[in-house]
Enzyme design. Sequence first.
Site, short mmCIF file in Angstrom:
data_model
loop_
_atom_site.label_atom_id
_atom_site.label_comp_id
_atom_site.label_asym_id
_atom_site.label_seq_id
_atom_site.Cartn_x
_atom_site.Cartn_y
_atom_site.Cartn_z
CG ASN A 1 -2.14 -0.87 1.03
OD1 ASN A 1 -2.48 -1.25 -0.09
ND2 ASN A 1 -2.80 -1.22 2.11
CB CYS B 1 1.72 -0.85 12.56
SG CYS B 1 2.29 -2.51 12.13
#
Length: 468
Positions: free
Chosen positions: A239, A359
């Site tokens: 992404n 993350c």
Amino acid sequence: MALYAAAAAVMAGVESRQGSIKGLVYASRFQNVKQLYALVCETQRYSAVLDAVIASAGLLRAEKKLRPHLAKVLVYELLLGRGFKGGGGRWKPLLNRHQARLKAELARLKVHRGVSRNEDLLEVGCRPGPASQVPRFVRVNTLKTCSENVIDYFKRQGFSYQGRASSLEDLRALKGKCFLLDPLLPELLVFPVQTDLHEHPLYQAGHLILQDKASCLPAMLLAPPPGSHVIDACAAPGNKTSHLAALLKNQGKIFAFDLDAKRLASMATLLARAGVSCCQLAEEDFLAVSPSDQRYHQVQYILLDPSCSGSGMVTRQLEEPGAGTPSKERLHALAGFQQRALCHALTFPSLQRLVYSTCSLCQEENEDVVRDALQQSAGTFRLAPVLPSWPHRGLSTFPGAEHCLRASPETTLTGGFFIAVLERVEVPSSFSQAETSAPELTPSPAPKRKKRRRCKAAAAPSTLLPRT
């Protein structure tokens, strides 16, 4: 019966570490993935409660052909869910025979714990929290279309466009078929929580990328101008790579590395669907890539998003309620790899700007890694001050850590994330100031109709659908 069998298979796959709930749900090819995903997540959330009720009722002893995962799904649906509206097949009359005993055991468990609601039986970590309130962020793929055309398309589908958001409260208030434009990223649309667009024609055609806002920040903050050479050091699932390509307008080169062949294959499919043509994929360990290789002598930008604990991932918080902090041993191993990767990236001779992101919520993978890398770079690089209005900053563990960004469901209504932007202190004379200056990161205005003709894609609805 197909729904319950599929849910049981997904739960078994998660338990045996074959993949995440979402990944296994989509791999199951069950027609209504939203229904299946919701059933599995809710059954998992009540897992400990269901285990206690099933054991007390002696269900598996009485019905030896009933497998544990299927039993858990069926008992959830009987006692806490929709009551076998999804079918039930031959197991429905069997469960109905045990219904009175199962309900009695559930009631006894409530009395024992001194609660009156099913929700109160959950452990604190399993109750709905901020992660369940994160909206659906959708990035418009500017390689194929523009925000204005996508907005018009959704409006023709009956959605109500509310303009550009001005606060987090605007995002929290989203309901039904309403959507907003993000106040910071001009290509990011925001839909209500749990909006499912996986089957939408714009997503399937590559016009939309389903990507959390925090995950969009690394490429935006790296901000490579068209024509740049960029390294995406740990690229899969892709992404961020597609976002970089959109910023480059497919002009320049992206060298994308990842060791996992399966993830690279999926990434190649994603990039092809997104219309990315400037990326070279390599099944290679970034640590084995030589900074002196002439192929990379023009690389001025590196995005490093290495493997991490994933402790900030919203999907993990929703799929594995109450999941604890990673063990010290795992954090130590991850941080060691992350630091080696960051220090290695900083040795590329032409590098001017680097974004390090994870993350993860853990200091060991974030501030500690950046601090140690800066110390080892001997003053060659510094933390760049970015997005001064961003509300969640780095932990004050070393001077300058406030230049780092953190994100979380509680403070930014996004997934948990950490981002640090490193820039070279002294710009080599071979590079102009225009090439290396930091990007101007101010919110862009909402799309206006008068700019319609500037969009790459035409306004006709057919241009936003998959080509046949």
